[in-house]
Design an enzyme around this catalytic site. Structure first.
Site, PDB file in Angstrom:
ATOM      1  N   HIS A   1       0.798  -1.230   0.000  1.00  0.00           N
ATOM      2  CA  HIS A   1       0.000   0.000   0.000  1.00  0.00           C
ATOM      3  C   HIS A   1       0.827   1.274   0.000  1.00  0.00           C
ATOM      4  O   HIS A   1       0.292   2.361  -0.186  1.00  0.00           O
ATOM      5  CB  HIS A   1      -0.939   0.033   1.215  1.00  0.00           C
TER       6      HIS A   1
HETATM    7  C1  UD1 Z   1      -2.032   6.038   5.357  1.00  0.00           C
HETATM    8  C2  UD1 Z   1      -0.720   6.572   5.926  1.00  0.00           C
HETATM    9  C3  UD1 Z   1       0.319   5.477   5.894  1.00  0.00           C
HETATM   10  C4  UD1 Z   1      -0.178   4.220   6.564  1.00  0.00           C
HETATM   11  C5  UD1 Z   1      -1.524   3.806   5.982  1.00  0.00           C
HETATM   12  C6  UD1 Z   1      -2.076   2.660   6.770  1.00  0.00           C
HETATM   13  C7  UD1 Z   1      -0.324   8.960   5.522  1.00  0.00           C
HETATM   14  C8  UD1 Z   1       0.464   9.939   4.744  1.00  0.00           C
HETATM   15  N1  UD1 Z   1      -0.222   7.687   5.130  1.00  0.00           N
HETATM   16  O1  UD1 Z   1      -1.794   5.716   3.988  1.00  0.00           O
HETATM   17  O2  UD1 Z   1       1.464   5.928   6.592  1.00  0.00           O
HETATM   18  O3  UD1 Z   1       0.762   3.208   6.367  1.00  0.00           O
HETATM   19  O4  UD1 Z   1      -2.440   4.901   6.072  1.00  0.00           O
HETATM   20  O5  UD1 Z   1      -3.036   1.958   6.073  1.00  0.00           O
HETATM   21  O6  UD1 Z   1      -0.987   9.320   6.450  1.00  0.00           O
HETATM   22  N2  UD1 Z   1      -9.113   4.902   0.930  1.00  0.00           N
HETATM   23  C9  UD1 Z   1     -10.344   4.326   0.840  1.00  0.00           C
HETATM   24  N3  UD1 Z   1     -11.007   4.057   1.991  1.00  0.00           N
HETATM   25  C10 UD1 Z   1     -10.514   4.341   3.217  1.00  0.00           C
HETATM   26  C11 UD1 Z   1      -9.259   4.943   3.294  1.00  0.00           C
HETATM   27  C12 UD1 Z   1      -8.559   5.220   2.132  1.00  0.00           C
HETATM   28  O7  UD1 Z   1     -10.840   4.047  -0.258  1.00  0.00           O
HETATM   29  O8  UD1 Z   1     -11.170   4.062   4.233  1.00  0.00           O
HETATM   30  C13 UD1 Z   1      -8.356   5.152  -0.337  1.00  0.00           C
HETATM   31  C14 UD1 Z   1      -8.624   6.523  -0.943  1.00  0.00           C
HETATM   32  O9  UD1 Z   1      -8.580   6.376  -2.323  1.00  0.00           O
HETATM   33  C15 UD1 Z   1      -7.426   7.327  -0.484  1.00  0.00           C
HETATM   34  C16 UD1 Z   1      -6.325   6.272  -0.482  1.00  0.00           C
HETATM   35  O10 UD1 Z   1      -6.963   5.074  -0.062  1.00  0.00           O
HETATM   36  O11 UD1 Z   1      -7.130   8.395  -1.336  1.00  0.00           O
HETATM   37  C17 UD1 Z   1      -5.179   6.585   0.461  1.00  0.00           C
HETATM   38  O12 UD1 Z   1      -5.645   6.829   1.781  1.00  0.00           O
HETATM   39  P1  UD1 Z   1      -4.772   7.744   2.777  1.00  0.00           P
HETATM   40  O13 UD1 Z   1      -5.345   7.677   4.126  1.00  0.00           O
HETATM   41  O14 UD1 Z   1      -4.545   9.076   2.203  1.00  0.00           O
HETATM   42  O15 UD1 Z   1      -3.358   7.058   2.759  1.00  0.00           O
HETATM   43  P2  UD1 Z   1      -2.980   5.544   2.975  1.00  0.00           P
HETATM   44  O16 UD1 Z   1      -2.373   5.028   1.730  1.00  0.00           O
HETATM   45  O17 UD1 Z   1      -4.122   4.809   3.550  1.00  0.00           O
HETATM   46  N1  UDP Z   2      -4.101  -5.076   8.717  1.00  0.00           N
HETATM   47  C1  UDP Z   2      -5.356  -5.624   8.885  1.00  0.00           C
HETATM   48  N2  UDP Z   2      -6.040  -6.019   7.769  1.00  0.00           N
HETATM   49  C2  UDP Z   2      -5.546  -5.904   6.515  1.00  0.00           C
HETATM   50  C3  UDP Z   2      -4.245  -5.354   6.369  1.00  0.00           C
HETATM   51  C4  UDP Z   2      -3.560  -4.925   7.489  1.00  0.00           C
HETATM   52  O1  UDP Z   2      -5.831  -5.770  10.004  1.00  0.00           O
HETATM   53  O2  UDP Z   2      -6.222  -6.269   5.557  1.00  0.00           O
HETATM   54  C5  UDP Z   2      -3.369  -4.632   9.908  1.00  0.00           C
HETATM   55  C6  UDP Z   2      -1.955  -5.188  10.023  1.00  0.00           C
HETATM   56  O3  UDP Z   2      -1.987  -6.451  10.608  1.00  0.00           O
HETATM   57  C7  UDP Z   2      -1.276  -4.152  10.893  1.00  0.00           C
HETATM   58  C8  UDP Z   2      -1.924  -2.877  10.432  1.00  0.00           C
HETATM   59  O4  UDP Z   2      -3.156  -3.236   9.816  1.00  0.00           O
HETATM   60  O5  UDP Z   2      -1.585  -4.318  12.251  1.00  0.00           O
HETATM   61  C9  UDP Z   2      -0.982  -2.254   9.478  1.00  0.00           C
HETATM   62  O6  UDP Z   2      -1.588  -1.400   8.705  1.00  0.00           O
HETATM   63  P1  UDP Z   2      -1.001  -0.908   7.328  1.00  0.00           P
HETATM   64  O7  UDP Z   2      -0.187  -1.925   6.685  1.00  0.00           O
HETATM   65  O8  UDP Z   2      -2.179  -0.397   6.614  1.00  0.00           O
HETATM   66  O9  UDP Z   2      -0.122   0.351   7.782  1.00  0.00           O
HETATM   67  P2  UDP Z   2       1.372   0.534   8.292  1.00  0.00           P
HETATM   68  O10 UDP Z   2       1.611  -0.338   9.458  1.00  0.00           O
HETATM   69  O11 UDP Z   2       2.270   0.241   7.129  1.00  0.00           O
HETATM   70  O12 UDP Z   2       1.406   1.976   8.639  1.00  0.00           O
END
Ligand code: UD1
Ligand code: UDP
Length: 388
Positions: free
Chosen positions: A214
């Protein structure tokens, strides 16, 4: 005499809910001891909002419903962070907490740090001191800023402590151990009892691998994304079936950038899963292939070898212990890491227990965090208000 402290926690993204859960339990236990009490106010920025990215974690991990959801949603970095900053400032002014707790390195973390610091409200940062030394990552910018604005830096690992020391922040640093280890230890047994995902996917009795992708650095670079997805297909066809709960960022990106990419029948692309299903998958998997920060740790905690699809990691202790290997999105490095895994771990399960305890503590991080917060708050009180 002050007999209550008001602690506000600010969360917004999936990994932050997972870090909040043990903190809520530790607060309950702290209050049950009698004496000074903590009023806990939870704010959700709304950065993650799908049921499978947010509510499911509150339900499964029995986290109290947030007192307020700012409903910020997705957006470009500046716009999203600005909305959060505005909402957090308003709620801080209204609720006047004694301290704000922020978690990890997302935009929600950075917005909380900036809002509270400008209002002179103390900040405790959980998962402080992590560094990739790569400022291209939005997370690195969020971390550095949040650490430098915080008053209590809860550092999960010896490397994090060292990083903070190097930046002149040693006097604010607390060695807390890793709070996600608390979550894993508390929920693994439950996951084994409750999760039916492996059966539902008809993978019972089979060895599997688990994959997640991601990170912006992988999803925003079509070449990297294509390499990684093709490598997952290849691994699934030549080694083990792979379960791939796909993050919405990756899912939304695919039709635009790689419309012709298709998963092999052995690569099981599914929707994001809840935490108990995720733990069951990690526990069952013989290998994790991921760019997630949390998953690198959780794999290590559950003795599942990991190949990290990034060029660097903040969790260097997992590498030093031989549980994790960096492969970036380089086909040759990925092949070499897979060959090494096949030779060492394809048929046996490692035991990282000693290295886990040395690097990440003993799963009592939330308790240490609450102790550090209460110590800090008591010390900050004027003499007349100090708790007897
Ligand atoms: C964010 C964090 C990242 C973390 C990740 C965990 C920042 C800069 N990044 O990244 O550090 O590892 O969360 O998962 O804060 N979206 C949906 N539904 C949701 C949420 C997101 O469809 O409920 C989609 C949207 O298209 C959105 C994209 O995911 O634009 C990215 O979401 P965003 O929260 O901006 O960043 P993450 O990639 O989730
Ligand atoms: N996770 C989850 N379901 C999923 C993918 C991730 O519960 O489908 C959990 C994962 O086990 C970990 C947390 O979400 O505890 C990590 O989130 P993510 O990888 O989105 O973010 P990061 O840790 O890289 O910030």
């Amino acid at each position: 005499m002050k007999d209550r402290f008001k602690v506000m926690s600010l969360v917004g993204a999936r990994p932050q809910f997972i870090k909040l859960a043990p903190l809520c339990r530790a607060i309950e236990q702290f209050n049950a001891r009698g004496g000074v009490q903590i009023d806990h106010f939870i704010v959700h920025t709304g950065q993650h909002y799908d049921h499978g990215m947010s509510d499911i974690f509150f339900e499964e991990l029995e986290i109290p419903r947030p007192d307020l959801n700012l409903g910020v949603g997705s957006g470009k970095h500046g716009a999203q962070t600005a909305e959060m900053l505005k909402g957090t400032e308003d709620i801080l002014l209204q609720e006047k907490p004694d301290i704000l707790v922020i978690f990890g390195d997302t935009n929600s973390t950075a917005a909380g740090a900036l809002a509270a610091a400008k209002l002179h409200i103390p900040i405790a940062h959980i998962e402080a001191g992590l560094r990739s030394f790569n400022r291209d990552m939005p997370e690195e910018i969020n971390r550095v800023m949040s650490d430098h604005l915080s008053d209590i830096l809860l550092a999960p690992t010896p490397t994090a402590i060292e990083n903070l020391k190097r930046e002149g922040l040693a006097d604010r640093t607390e060695s807390s151990g890793d709070i996600m280890y608390d979550t894993v230890m508390f929920n693994t047994k439950l996951a084994r009892q409750k999760s039916t995902l492996i059966q539902d996917l008809q993978l019972e009795g089979q060895s599997i691998a688990l994959a997640t992708i991601h990170r912006a650095e992988n999803t925003n670079d079509t070449q990297r994304l294509e390499t990684l997805l093709n490598k997952l297909n290849e691994f699934a066809d030549h080694h083990l079936p792979v379960v791939f709960p796909m993050h919405p960022r990756t899912k939304n990106m695919l039709p635009n950038v790689l419309p012709d990419w298709k998963p092999s029948p052995n690569l099981r692309v599914i929707e994001p899963v809840g935490y108990l299903d995720m733990l069951a998958l990690i526990d069952h998997a013989r290998l994790a292939l991921t760019d997630s920060g949390g998953l690198q740790k959780e794999a290590f905690f559950l003795n599942t070898p990991c190949i990290t699809l990034r060029d660097e990691t903040e969790w260097v202790e997992t590498i030093q212990a031989g549980g994790n290997r960096l492969a970036g999105a380089d086909p040759e490095l990925i092949d070499a890491a897979i060959a090494d895994w096949a030779q060492r771990w394809a048929d046996q399960t490692p035991d990282f227990t000693e290295a886990i305890h040395e690097a990440f503590g003993r799963a009592d991080s939330a308790e240490k965090t609450i102790d550090a917060i209460v110590r800090f708050l008591e010390k900050s009180l004027p003499e007349t208000e100090k708790v007897a």
